[in-house]
Enzyme design. Structure first.
Site, PDB file in Angstrom:
ATOM      1  N   MET B   1      -6.852  16.378  26.049  1.00 42.34           N
ATOM      2  CA  MET B   1      -5.907  16.430  27.177  1.00 42.34           C
ATOM      3  C   MET B   1      -6.293  15.412  28.244  1.00 42.34           C
ATOM      4  O   MET B   1      -5.530  14.546  28.567  1.00 42.34           O
ATOM      5  CB  MET B   1      -5.894  17.828  27.774  1.00 42.34           C
ATOM      6  CG  MET B   1      -5.377  18.883  26.829  1.00 42.34           C
ATOM      7  SD  MET B   1      -4.617  20.260  27.672  1.00 42.34           S
ATOM      8  CE  MET B   1      -6.044  21.100  28.331  1.00 42.34           C
ATOM      9  N   CYS B   2      -7.469  15.557  28.807  1.00 41.78           N
ATOM     10  CA  CYS B   2      -7.987  14.755  29.921  1.00 41.78           C
ATOM     11  C   CYS B   2      -7.290  15.130  31.238  1.00 41.78           C
ATOM     12  O   CYS B   2      -6.126  15.508  31.259  1.00 41.78           O
ATOM     13  CB  CYS B   2      -7.852  13.263  29.708  1.00 41.78           C
ATOM     14  SG  CYS B   2      -8.843  12.627  28.346  1.00 41.78           S
ATOM     15  N   GLY B   3      -8.059  15.057  32.292  1.00 43.04           N
ATOM     16  CA  GLY B   3      -7.514  15.321  33.621  1.00 43.04           C
ATOM     17  C   GLY B   3      -7.740  14.128  34.525  1.00 43.04           C
ATOM     18  O   GLY B   3      -8.775  13.468  34.435  1.00 43.04           O
ATOM     19  N   ARG B  32      -9.281  20.565  31.419  1.00 45.70           N
ATOM     20  CA  ARG B  32      -8.529  19.506  30.732  1.00 45.70           C
ATOM     21  C   ARG B  32      -9.471  18.514  30.065  1.00 45.70           C
ATOM     22  O   ARG B  32      -9.041  17.747  29.194  1.00 45.70           O
ATOM     23  CB  ARG B  32      -7.636  18.744  31.715  1.00 45.70           C
ATOM     24  CG  ARG B  32      -6.487  19.533  32.287  1.00 45.70           C
ATOM     25  CD  ARG B  32      -5.490  18.621  32.950  1.00 45.70           C
ATOM     26  NE  ARG B  32      -4.800  17.795  31.975  1.00 45.70           N
ATOM     27  CZ  ARG B  32      -3.697  18.170  31.330  1.00 45.70           C
ATOM     28  NH1 ARG B  32      -3.150  19.331  31.573  1.00 45.70           N
ATOM     29  NH2 ARG B  32      -3.145  17.381  30.447  1.00 45.70           N
TER      30      ARG B  32
END
Lengths: 225, 307
Positions: B1-3, B32
């Site tokens: 996902m990554c934030g 995330r």
């Protein structure tokens, strides 16, 4: 009025409490404090209760709803009312991507704007948006109604099956196999009812109707097994 | 996902709190991306001087006497400020390139994190909370900054695979998504002489922008051309010496929320990253449109007196 403070009580408690309400419950009005953008608020409800969320939520608010009325006094993240079966979800602010996705029934009202893929693969849900919807809304929509009082983004109704799309403003472009259709008296009657249900003061005559041209693969009898 | 998070201050009085606000936003985005975290922060500038942020796998060894050794090698005074595995070297700007090449022989294991007049990049593997604590990000002030919590998809979990990526003097980029044509683009850029150190897809995106800007494009133009040349999903947040920008790909699957008040512009992958910001209830909040470049600059405001 029952009150649950999400910060103090936690999400698991909140959803377990709401999900355990039976059809005959006397606790019909619920208030959720401090949502602060949290995910999966008031999901999987199955009783005729009224839930008011005092603020904005994250992903999947009101998902899988049956019977309940969920009112968000704020904006919502992606996937609001995803796969709703019945009941009502009302958003005072904006909704992010794929609002009302795969919904089988019930009513989703968005008083602000909805983002991309609003009503993607809708299967019977009615979605009424006071503002605009983003690109690829009603993508592969199968049944139900999408009412857009503002404008629609690119590729509206791409690969649509049988849902009805009503747009008052401009449509940036229509997706594959989506065409403008005649607005007949029965559509005006239906739209009037939807607008009233959504609390919109727009007039049905201001809208255009879009739907499936029924030219894609599955509509061609030669492709039947 | 990554934030992704980003904060660009319009109100200078908030400058001392930049690190604190940004750290809260970053830590909120932990689920995330729990693999690594990084932050680029734009702080003080000393006229005529450049900042080089370096990372060492063995700080005790590499940072010992580094300022003296580098200073002697390039014939100028070098000051050093160490935070955990990172050190910021401040040296005369005209000697920056020489310093970078000298470092390769002086301390071969050092890795360059960023270069510029104001930017400092800190990034490591681990939970965002722990990474923030190691570098004491909360104590940092500045005019703007961006941060990233990584869920690794396209390459290994390493310090060099963490974001932000430095894309040129005072320029950096963080990315949520995955690029599908990064291998071909990496080969092409390497043939053209662009330096790319990792197998990370985002570094290719960053290197692409640097390359375009080396050809004379503005950052805005480079981002516009990225829309045509980068294939895959991305939400980019970029920082420059005096600006802050956002770009989402045309499909815009990756989430993004922006908030603007008289005091700041903020970016979060999710709304909850923004909830602690002052005055958020009265902010203009919106979702950036796909394939649209958003950019803010200091616009004549005093930018160089940040705390």
């Amino acid at each position: 009025m029952q009150t649950i403070d999400l910060e103090a009580d936690g999400l698991r408690h909140l959803n377990a409490t709401l999900q355990s309400q039976v059809a005959e419950t006397n606790q019909t009005a619920w208030e959720i404090l401090n949502p602060r953008g949290a995910h999966a608020i008031a999901v999987g409800l199955d009783a005729p209760i009224e839930v008011t969320v005092k603020g904005s939520t994250g992903y999947y608010c009101g998902g899988m709803n049956s019977q309940a009325t969920v009112h968000v006094e704020g904006s919502v993240g992606p996937g609001v009312a995803e796969n709703m079966m019945s009941g009502t979800v009302i958003i005072d602010g904006d909704a992010s991507q794929y609002a009302g996705a795969t919904g089988h029934g019930g009513t989703l009202v968005i008083k602000g704007n909805a983002s991309s893929r609003c009503g993607i693969s809708m299967k019977g849900i009615d979605i009424i948006v006071h503002g605009n919807v983003g690109h690829m809304s009603a993508f592969m929509a199968q049944s139900g109604n999408l009412v857009v009082c503002g404008d629609a983004g690119e590729a509206l109704g791409d690969s649509i099956y049988e849902a009805r799309l009503f747009v008052r403003g401009s449509v940036k472009s229509l997706g594959a196999d989506c065409i403008e259709k005649e607005m007949r008296p029965e559509h005006l009657t239906l739209l009037a009812e939807l607008l009233e249900r959504g609390g919109c003061d727009a007039k049905p005559e201001e809208f255009r109707r879009y739907g499936s041209a029924r030219q894609l693969y599955h509509f061609n009898i030669d492709n039947a097994y | 996902m990554c934030g992704i998070v980003g904060l660009f201050l319009k109100d200078e009085s908030l400058a001392p709190q930049l690190g604190e606000m940004l750290t809260d936003m970053l830590v909120t985005m932990t689920d995330r991306g729990p693999d690594s975290a990084g932050i680029a922060i734009y702080g003080d500038e000393t006229p005529g001087m450049a900042k080089l942020t370096v990372q060492s796998p063995d700080p005790a060894r590499d940072f010992a006497g580094l300022d003296t050794d580098l200073g002697a090698a390039i014939g100028a005074e070098v000051t050093m400020s160490v935070r955990d595995t990172h050190a910021v070297l401040t040296l005369p700007a005209p000697l920056l390139d020489e310093a970078r090449s000298t470092l390769r022989s002086l301390r071969p294991d050092l890795r360059s994190m960023s270069r510029g007049s104001r930017i400092e990049i800190y990034k490591e593997v681990g939970l965002p909370r722990d990474v923030a604590a190691r570098f004491d990000l909360r104590s940092m002030g500045g005019s703007h900054g961006i941060g990233h919590t990584r869920m690794a998809t396209e390459s290994a979990v390493t310090t060099m695979g963490a974001h932000p990526f430095n894309t040129g003097m005072d320029q950096c980029l963080v990315h949520n998504g995955s690029l599908s044509n990064h291998n071909a683009l990496r080969r092409k850029l390497r043939r053209l002489g662009v330096e790319i150190e990792t197998e990370n897809d985002t570094e290719v995106g960053a290197a692409y922008l640097t390359w375009r800007m080396q050809q004379g494009a503005s950052l805005g133009e480079a981002l516009e051309s990225a829309l045509a040349d980068l294939d895959g999903f991305y939400t980019f947040v970029v920082g420059t010496e005096d600006g802050f920008g956002v770009l989402r790909d045309p499909i815009a699957c990756k989430p993004a929320v922006m908030a603007e008040t008289d005091q700041y512009v903020a970016f979060g992958s999710e709304y909850r990253a923004l909830v602690n910001l002052p005055g958020l209830d009265n902010a203009r909040i919106w979702e950036p449109e796909p394939a649209t470049v958003y950019f803010w600059t200091r616009n004549g405001m005093r930018t160089r007196e940040a705390a």
